[in-house]
Design a protein around this motif. Sequence first.
Motif, PDB file in Angstrom:
ATOM      1  N   THR A   1       0.889  -1.176  -0.069  1.00 52.67           N
ATOM      2  CA  THR A   1       0.000   0.058   0.094  1.00 52.67           C
ATOM      3  C   THR A   1       0.948   1.361  -0.087  1.00 52.67           C
ATOM      4  OG1 THR A   1      -0.094  -0.301   2.495  1.00 52.67           O
ATOM      5  CG2 THR A   1      -2.044  -1.190   1.096  1.00 52.67           C
ATOM      6  N   TYR A   2       2.197   1.136   0.679  1.00 47.35           N
ATOM      7  CA  TYR A   2       3.054   2.535   0.761  1.00 47.35           C
ATOM      8  C   TYR A   2       3.508   2.601  -0.654  1.00 47.35           C
ATOM      9  CZ  TYR A   2       7.369   5.023   1.511  1.00 47.35           C
ATOM     10  OH  TYR A   2       8.139   5.823   1.434  1.00 47.35           O
ATOM     11  N   THR A   3       3.732   1.631  -1.436  1.00 54.32           N
ATOM     12  CA  THR A   3       4.311   1.684  -2.619  1.00 54.32           C
ATOM     13  C   THR A   3       3.464   2.024  -3.821  1.00 54.32           C
ATOM     14  OG1 THR A   3       5.943   0.023  -2.276  1.00 54.32           O
ATOM     15  CG2 THR A   3       5.482   0.410  -4.727  1.00 54.32           C
ATOM     16  N   LEU A   4       2.111   1.629  -3.716  1.00 54.75           N
ATOM     17  CA  LEU A   4       1.141   1.929  -4.422  1.00 54.75           C
ATOM     18  C   LEU A   4       0.512   3.410  -4.462  1.00 54.75           C
ATOM     19  CD1 LEU A   4      -0.942  -1.372  -4.534  1.00 54.75           C
ATOM     20  CD2 LEU A   4      -0.115  -0.600  -6.343  1.00 54.75           C
ATOM     21  N   THR A   5       0.773   3.922  -3.332  1.00 56.82           N
ATOM     22  CA  THR A   5       0.431   5.224  -2.822  1.00 56.82           C
ATOM     23  C   THR A   5       1.361   6.175  -3.362  1.00 56.82           C
ATOM     24  OG1 THR A   5      -0.709   4.490  -0.776  1.00 56.82           O
ATOM     25  CG2 THR A   5      -0.144   6.875  -0.981  1.00 56.82           C
ATOM     26  N   LYS A   6       2.756   5.711  -3.201  1.00 55.42           N
ATOM     27  CA  LYS A   6       3.705   6.558  -3.825  1.00 55.42           C
ATOM     28  C   LYS A   6       3.619   6.655  -5.332  1.00 55.42           C
ATOM     29  CE  LYS A   6       6.545   7.730  -0.530  1.00 55.42           C
ATOM     30  NZ  LYS A   6       6.616   9.186  -0.439  1.00 55.42           N
ATOM     31  N   LEU A   7       3.021   5.660  -5.942  1.00 51.66           N
ATOM     32  CA  LEU A   7       2.839   5.672  -7.449  1.00 51.66           C
ATOM     33  C   LEU A   7       1.554   6.292  -7.767  1.00 51.66           C
ATOM     34  CD1 LEU A   7       4.253   2.067  -8.093  1.00 51.66           C
ATOM     35  CD2 LEU A   7       5.275   4.216  -8.666  1.00 51.66           C
ATOM     36  N   GLY A   8       0.674   6.514  -7.024  1.00 49.98           N
ATOM     37  CA  GLY A   8      -0.725   7.111  -7.295  1.00 49.98           C
ATOM     38  C   GLY A   8      -1.680   6.290  -7.343  1.00 49.98           C
ATOM     39  N   TYR A   9      -1.632   4.904  -7.252  1.00 45.04           N
ATOM     40  CA  TYR A   9      -2.621   3.886  -7.550  1.00 45.04           C
ATOM     41  C   TYR A   9      -3.587   3.878  -6.184  1.00 45.04           C
ATOM     42  CZ  TYR A   9      -0.147   2.575 -11.883  1.00 45.04           C
ATOM     43  OH  TYR A   9       0.337   2.761 -13.060  1.00 45.04           O
ATOM     44  N   LEU A  10      -2.969   4.363  -5.277  1.00 45.12           N
ATOM     45  CA  LEU A  10      -3.803   4.507  -3.979  1.00 45.12           C
ATOM     46  C   LEU A  10      -3.668   5.760  -3.193  1.00 45.12           C
ATOM     47  CD1 LEU A  10      -3.194   1.056  -2.055  1.00 45.12           C
ATOM     48  CD2 LEU A  10      -5.272   1.737  -3.414  1.00 45.12           C
ATOM     49  N   SER A  11      -4.440   6.344  -2.686  1.00 48.30           N
ATOM     50  CA  SER A  11      -4.345   7.491  -1.935  1.00 48.30           C
ATOM     51  C   SER A  11      -4.850   7.050  -0.177  1.00 48.30           C
ATOM     52  CB  SER A  11      -5.290   8.618  -2.408  1.00 48.30           C
ATOM     53  OG  SER A  11      -6.730   8.278  -2.446  1.00 48.30           O
ATOM     54  N   GLN A  12      -4.077   7.790   0.603  1.00 49.77           N
ATOM     55  CA  GLN A  12      -4.420   7.701   1.865  1.00 49.77           C
ATOM     56  C   GLN A  12      -5.092   8.728   2.467  1.00 49.77           C
ATOM     57  OE1 GLN A  12      -0.659   6.946   4.463  1.00 49.77           O
ATOM     58  NE2 GLN A  12      -1.897   5.657   5.676  1.00 49.77           N
ATOM     59  N   ASP A  13      -6.097   8.308   3.457  1.00 52.53           N
ATOM     60  CA  ASP A  13      -6.809   9.422   4.042  1.00 52.53           C
ATOM     61  C   ASP A  13      -5.950   9.589   5.474  1.00 52.53           C
ATOM     62  OD1 ASP A  13      -9.774  10.540   4.912  1.00 52.53           O
ATOM     63  OD2 ASP A  13      -8.827   9.551   6.713  1.00 52.53           O
ATOM     64  N   ALA A  14      -5.817  10.913   5.373  1.00 51.13           N
ATOM     65  CA  ALA A  14      -4.998  11.766   6.385  1.00 51.13           C
ATOM     66  C   ALA A  14      -5.259  11.285   7.800  1.00 51.13           C
ATOM     67  CB  ALA A  14      -4.648  13.030   6.216  1.00 51.13           C
ATOM     68  N   ASP A  15      -6.683  11.230   8.123  1.00 51.86           N
ATOM     69  CA  ASP A  15      -7.171  11.132   9.521  1.00 51.86           C
ATOM     70  C   ASP A  15      -7.276   9.608   9.870  1.00 51.86           C
ATOM     71  OD1 ASP A  15      -7.666  13.752  10.084  1.00 51.86           O
ATOM     72  OD2 ASP A  15      -9.532  13.721   8.805  1.00 51.86           O
ATOM     73  N   SER A  16      -7.675   8.961   9.043  1.00 54.00           N
ATOM     74  CA  SER A  16      -7.801   7.097   9.311  1.00 54.00           C
ATOM     75  C   SER A  16      -6.819   6.513   8.873  1.00 54.00           C
ATOM     76  CB  SER A  16      -9.154   6.813   9.070  1.00 54.00           C
ATOM     77  OG  SER A  16      -8.991   6.822   7.361  1.00 54.00           O
ATOM     78  N   GLY A  17      -6.211   7.067   7.971  1.00 56.57           N
ATOM     79  CA  GLY A  17      -4.962   6.089   7.629  1.00 56.57           C
ATOM     80  C   GLY A  17      -5.343   5.144   6.731  1.00 56.57           C
ATOM     81  N   TYR A  18      -6.542   4.884   6.370  1.00 57.62           N
ATOM     82  CA  TYR A  18      -7.269   3.976   5.399  1.00 57.62           C
ATOM     83  C   TYR A  18      -6.880   4.250   4.006  1.00 57.62           C
ATOM     84  CZ  TYR A  18     -10.127   1.918   9.190  1.00 57.62           C
ATOM     85  OH  TYR A  18     -10.405   1.390  10.286  1.00 57.62           O
ATOM     86  N   TYR A  19      -7.136   3.377   3.051  1.00 63.60           N
ATOM     87  CA  TYR A  19      -6.552   3.689   1.545  1.00 63.60           C
ATOM     88  C   TYR A  19      -7.702   3.280   1.041  1.00 63.60           C
ATOM     89  CZ  TYR A  19      -1.810   3.173   3.394  1.00 63.60           C
ATOM     90  OH  TYR A  19      -0.694   3.167   4.137  1.00 63.60           O
ATOM     91  N   ARG A  20      -7.871   4.226  -0.301  1.00 67.41           N
ATOM     92  CA  ARG A  20      -8.831   4.324  -1.309  1.00 67.41           C
ATOM     93  C   ARG A  20      -8.077   4.261  -2.627  1.00 67.41           C
ATOM     94  NH1 ARG A  20      -9.942   8.934   1.039  1.00 67.41           N
ATOM     95  NH2 ARG A  20     -11.969   8.125   1.560  1.00 67.41           N
ATOM     96  N   LEU A  21      -8.799   3.859  -3.595  1.00 70.13           N
ATOM     97  CA  LEU A  21      -8.014   3.780  -5.108  1.00 70.13           C
ATOM     98  C   LEU A  21      -7.812   5.089  -5.466  1.00 70.13           C
ATOM     99  CD1 LEU A  21     -10.519   1.034  -6.881  1.00 70.13           C
ATOM    100  CD2 LEU A  21      -8.098   0.843  -5.983  1.00 70.13           C
ATOM    101  N   GLY A  22      -6.778   5.309  -6.285  1.00 70.19           N
ATOM    102  CA  GLY A  22      -6.076   6.526  -6.648  1.00 70.19           C
ATOM    103  C   GLY A  22      -6.330   7.125  -8.200  1.00 70.19           C
ATOM    104  N   LEU A  23      -5.961   8.031  -8.691  1.00 71.18           N
ATOM    105  CA  LEU A  23      -6.335   8.531  -9.723  1.00 71.18           C
ATOM    106  C   LEU A  23      -5.616   7.989 -11.032  1.00 71.18           C
ATOM    107  CD1 LEU A  23      -6.276  12.668  -9.373  1.00 71.18           C
ATOM    108  CD2 LEU A  23      -8.602  10.719  -9.354  1.00 71.18           C
ATOM    109  N   ALA A  24      -4.560   7.374 -10.534  1.00 69.31           N
ATOM    110  CA  ALA A  24      -3.850   6.482 -11.621  1.00 69.31           C
ATOM    111  C   ALA A  24      -4.662   5.374 -11.991  1.00 69.31           C
ATOM    112  CB  ALA A  24      -2.570   5.982 -11.038  1.00 69.31           C
ATOM    113  N   VAL A  25      -5.347   4.668 -11.136  1.00 66.75           N
ATOM    114  CA  VAL A  25      -6.473   3.781 -11.435  1.00 66.75           C
ATOM    115  C   VAL A  25      -7.564   4.086 -12.194  1.00 66.75           C
ATOM    116  CG1 VAL A  25      -7.967   1.701 -10.487  1.00 66.75           C
ATOM    117  CG2 VAL A  25      -5.931   2.227  -9.365  1.00 66.75           C
ATOM    118  N   LEU A  26      -7.983   5.282 -12.008  1.00 63.85           N
ATOM    119  CA  LEU A  26      -9.011   5.613 -12.914  1.00 63.85           C
ATOM    120  C   LEU A  26      -8.481   5.856 -14.386  1.00 63.85           C
ATOM    121  CD1 LEU A  26     -11.804   7.200 -13.178  1.00 63.85           C
ATOM    122  CD2 LEU A  26     -10.670   9.365 -12.460  1.00 63.85           C
TER     123      LEU A  26
END
Length: 261
Positions: free
Chosen positions: A56-81
Amino acid sequence: MSFTPQEDESKDRLFVEALARGLRVLSAFRPGESALSNQVLAQRTGLPKSTVSRLTYTLTKLGYLSQDADSGYYRLGLAVLALGSAVLGSYDIRRVAAPLMRDFALKHTISVSLGMRDGSDIVYLETCRSQARVSVQLSVGSRVPLASTAIGRACYSSLSTTERELADTDMAARYGQDWPLVQAKLEQARQQVLQRGYSESFGEFERDVMAVGVALPSPAPGQGSLCLNASGPAFAFDADTMRQQIAPALMQLARQIVPGA
C-alpha cells in the motif's frame, strides 16, 4: 479487475510475484466502498499484513492508492481511474451502443447495460438507468456473477465449448459443493438461449429485480464476449412483460449495435 492466482504460478519463472501481490491489493476494493485498512486488505488478499503495508505504501507513492490523513485508510487513486478510462476507451463499441442504449432505456422505462466477461464475472462497460423513480443501481465497473444474472447467462451461452469448460472450472472452484446445482441452472439457461435467443433471471440475483439478457459478437479479435441486459424492479415488470415485450426489444437493440447479432 479480477485476479485469481493459480497454485503453479510460483513455478513459472516469467511470473512476477511482487507485481501479482500488488494487483491483488488493488483487486480487493469493491464498488461503493470508501476506504479500506491494511488489516481488511490483508484479510481479503490472504497476504501478511506486513506485506500489505509495504504494497500500500508503494502503490500510494505511484498514485494507484491514496491515503486518508485522518484514518490512515486507503482508497483507489487517480492512476487507477486513468487506467480504467484507457481500458473503456479501447472498446469502440461503447460509442455506438451508448446512444442506442439511452433511447432504449427511455422508451421502455428500464435499465440497460453492456458488459464483458472477466473470469466468472461480468464487468459493466456501459449502463443507462431507467428514468423511473426506482431503478437498478449498477454502474460502469460494477461486477455481477456469470451464474445467476441474465447478462452472465447470456454471455456463458455464447462461449465456445473450450471457453465454457474453462469457465466451468473457474465456477466449480468458486461455488464448491453448490456447483452441480449452479451448473444445472446454467445449462438450462443455455438451452433457453438456443431456443429463444435470450436468457432470463427473475429474482435470482436480486430478489426484486427482473432481467433478460442477450449476447453480442466480439467487436474485435482478442476482445472478450460482450452481452446486454435489460433489468427493472419486479413491481413494474412481471415475467410475461419481460418475455413478450422487453426480450424481443433487447434482441432488436443487439442487432442495431452489431448488425447480424
